[in-house]
Design an enzyme around this catalytic site. Structure first.
Site, PDB file in Angstrom:
ATOM      1  N   GLY A  54     153.931  33.934 120.722  1.00 18.38           N
ATOM      2  CA  GLY A  54     155.127  33.325 121.319  1.00 18.38           C
ATOM      3  C   GLY A  54     155.321  33.563 122.797  1.00 18.38           C
ATOM      4  N   GLU A 109     158.362  39.873 125.720  1.00 14.97           N
ATOM      5  CA  GLU A 109     158.698  39.147 124.486  1.00 14.97           C
ATOM      6  C   GLU A 109     159.286  37.784 124.832  1.00 14.97           C
ATOM      7  OE1 GLU A 109     158.454  38.702 121.480  1.00 14.97           O
ATOM      8  OE2 GLU A 109     158.798  40.447 120.213  1.00 14.97           O
ATOM      9  N   ASP A 110     159.062  36.826 123.952  1.00 14.61           N
ATOM     10  CA  ASP A 110     159.702  35.524 124.110  1.00 14.61           C
ATOM     11  C   ASP A 110     161.178  35.617 123.704  1.00 14.61           C
ATOM     12  OD1 ASP A 110     158.946  36.048 121.498  1.00 14.61           O
ATOM     13  OD2 ASP A 110     158.220  34.037 121.055  1.00 14.61           O
ATOM     14  N   ASP A 113     165.308  38.928 118.308  1.00  8.54           N
ATOM     15  CA  ASP A 113     166.228  38.435 117.276  1.00  8.54           C
ATOM     16  C   ASP A 113     166.847  39.663 116.600  1.00  8.54           C
ATOM     17  OD1 ASP A 113     167.430  36.963 115.250  1.00  8.54           O
ATOM     18  OD2 ASP A 113     165.585  36.337 114.298  1.00  8.54           O
ATOM     19  N   LYS A 141     169.056  37.062 121.092  1.00  7.12           N
ATOM     20  CA  LYS A 141     170.119  36.644 120.158  1.00  7.12           C
ATOM     21  C   LYS A 141     170.931  37.897 119.837  1.00  7.12           C
ATOM     22  CE  LYS A 141     167.366  33.258 117.565  1.00  7.12           C
ATOM     23  NZ  LYS A 141     166.783  32.983 116.243  1.00  7.12           N
ATOM     24  N   PHE A 162     168.118  28.882 115.618  1.00  3.67           N
ATOM     25  CA  PHE A 162     166.661  28.825 115.676  1.00  3.67           C
ATOM     26  C   PHE A 162     166.251  27.947 116.865  1.00  3.67           C
ATOM     27  CE2 PHE A 162     162.538  27.014 114.438  1.00  3.67           C
ATOM     28  CZ  PHE A 162     161.831  28.197 114.271  1.00  3.67           C
ATOM     29  N   VAL A 163     165.372  28.481 117.716  1.00  2.00           N
ATOM     30  CA  VAL A 163     164.982  27.741 118.924  1.00  2.00           C
ATOM     31  C   VAL A 163     163.473  27.494 118.966  1.00  2.00           C
ATOM     32  CG1 VAL A 163     166.940  28.440 120.358  1.00  2.00           C
ATOM     33  CG2 VAL A 163     164.939  29.918 120.262  1.00  2.00           C
ATOM     34  N   ASP A 169     157.636  28.526 118.445  1.00  2.00           N
ATOM     35  CA  ASP A 169     157.110  27.505 117.535  1.00  2.00           C
ATOM     36  C   ASP A 169     158.063  27.159 116.395  1.00  2.00           C
ATOM     37  OD1 ASP A 169     156.780  30.057 116.180  1.00  2.00           O
ATOM     38  OD2 ASP A 169     155.564  28.972 114.721  1.00  2.00           O
ATOM     39  N   ARG A 175     155.106  24.684 120.666  1.00  2.00           N
ATOM     40  CA  ARG A 175     155.072  25.768 121.665  1.00  2.00           C
ATOM     41  C   ARG A 175     154.914  25.210 123.079  1.00  2.00           C
ATOM     42  NH1 ARG A 175     154.413  30.690 118.910  1.00  2.00           N
ATOM     43  NH2 ARG A 175     153.123  30.609 117.058  1.00  2.00           N
TER      44      ARG A 175
HETATM   45  P1  5GP Z   1     162.700  40.190 115.701  1.00  2.00           P
HETATM   46  O1  5GP Z   1     161.652  41.191 115.292  1.00  2.00           O
HETATM   47  O2  5GP Z   1     163.456  40.592 116.952  1.00  2.00           O
HETATM   48  O3  5GP Z   1     163.626  39.849 114.563  1.00  2.00           O
HETATM   49  O4  5GP Z   1     161.962  38.819 115.965  1.00  2.00           O
HETATM   50  C1  5GP Z   1     161.109  38.653 117.032  1.00  2.00           C
HETATM   51  C2  5GP Z   1     160.111  37.531 116.773  1.00  2.00           C
HETATM   52  O5  5GP Z   1     160.575  36.566 115.809  1.00  2.00           O
HETATM   53  C3  5GP Z   1     159.887  36.730 118.034  1.00  2.00           C
HETATM   54  O6  5GP Z   1     158.849  37.279 118.817  1.00  2.00           O
HETATM   55  C4  5GP Z   1     159.550  35.351 117.507  1.00  2.00           C
HETATM   56  O7  5GP Z   1     158.170  35.276 117.202  1.00  2.00           O
HETATM   57  C5  5GP Z   1     160.311  35.249 116.205  1.00  2.00           C
HETATM   58  N1  5GP Z   1     161.608  34.533 116.381  1.00  2.00           N
HETATM   59  C6  5GP Z   1     162.855  35.076 116.367  1.00  2.00           C
HETATM   60  N2  5GP Z   1     163.794  34.132 116.564  1.00  2.00           N
HETATM   61  C7  5GP Z   1     163.119  32.960 116.690  1.00  2.00           C
HETATM   62  C8  5GP Z   1     163.554  31.602 116.948  1.00  2.00           C
HETATM   63  O8  5GP Z   1     164.742  31.252 117.070  1.00  2.00           O
HETATM   64  N3  5GP Z   1     162.565  30.677 117.059  1.00  2.00           N
HETATM   65  C9  5GP Z   1     161.244  30.980 116.927  1.00  2.00           C
HETATM   66  N4  5GP Z   1     160.386  29.988 117.044  1.00  2.00           N
HETATM   67  N5  5GP Z   1     160.806  32.243 116.691  1.00  2.00           N
HETATM   68  C10 5GP Z   1     161.744  33.217 116.593  1.00  2.00           C
END
Ligand code: 5GP
Length: 188
Positions: A54, A109-110, A113, A141, A162-163, A169, A175
């Site tokens: 990502g 990081e992209d 969440d 987020k 969700f983005v 992706d 992407r």
């Molecule tokens: P976390 O571990 O913070 O819950 O999630 C991080 C990863 O989840 C991100 O690097 C990404 O790959 C994926 N992710 C979280 N939210 C989104 C979203 O809204 N859209 C997409 N495409 N991926 C997300």
């Protein structure tokens, strides 16, 4: 399906994604982040660690906005798979190659969440005794984050939606979109 880079709305099957940040807004913010990180690391050569897949687009734009020297490496974690909701598990798929002992590490990081991925990566990196670990994320987020986290540089705070686009992706697609789009909820 034809994708137009200037599209304001994208339809994927029966779902609608609406533009959240356009290309110019993203590029302006990424430039500011590059400048801020450069200022904070003047005279140092940090190692930027991109989180595959990502962060690749953000990563490449970010490092090209640095005015300091840097090195790069990549980690790969298991992803959401094809779903839109976090599985709550993280697994390491590709480890680091660089020797990060006594180095300033910046995780790129992209999106943050729940925060689980960052907590997990820090737990992998910390035992390798870097001089410092910082985190830069393009998107956060905040409402969804469940872990106590220090995010050093944040591009944009976003609602818990969700983005897609700019590296993010939907079932491995979209992407390459230059803007970021958010899933329109059925309640709107
Ligand atoms: P976390 O571990 O913070 O819950 O999630 C991080 C990863 O989840 C991100 O690097 C990404 O790959 C994926 N992710 C979280 N939210 C989104 C979203 O809204 N859209 C997409 N495409 N991926 C997300």
């Amino acid at each position: 399906m034809n994708l137009n880079f200037n599209e304001k709305v994208i339809h994927v099957n029966d779902e609608t994604f609406e533009i959240l940040f356009d290309e110019l807004t993203i590029q302006k913010r990424v430039k500011e982040l590059g400048e801020e990180i450069s200022k904070d690391h003047m005279g140092k050569v940090p190692i930027f660690i991109g989180v595959l897949n990502g962060s690749v687009i953000f990563f490449s734009d970010l490092i090209r906005n640095l005015s300091i020297n840097c090195e790069v490496d990549f980690l790969k974690l298991s992803s959401y798979g094809d779903a839109k909701i976090s599985s709550g598990n993280v697994r390491l798929i590709k480890e680091l190659n660089a020797d990060i002992k006594d180095r300033d590490v910046i995780i790129v990081e992209d999106i943050v969440d729940t925060g689980l991925s960052i907590v997990y990566m820090k737990s992998l990196i910390q035992p390798q005794n870097p001089a410092s670990i910082k985190v830069v994320t393009l998107l956060h987020k905040k409402e969804a984050t469940k872990y106590e986290l220090k995010l050093d540089y944040i591009g944009f705070q976003i609602p818990n939606k969700f983005v897609i686009g700019y590296g993010l992706d939907y079932s491995q697609r979209f992407r390459h979109l230059r803007s970021i789009y958010a899933l329109k909820s059925t309640m709107e």
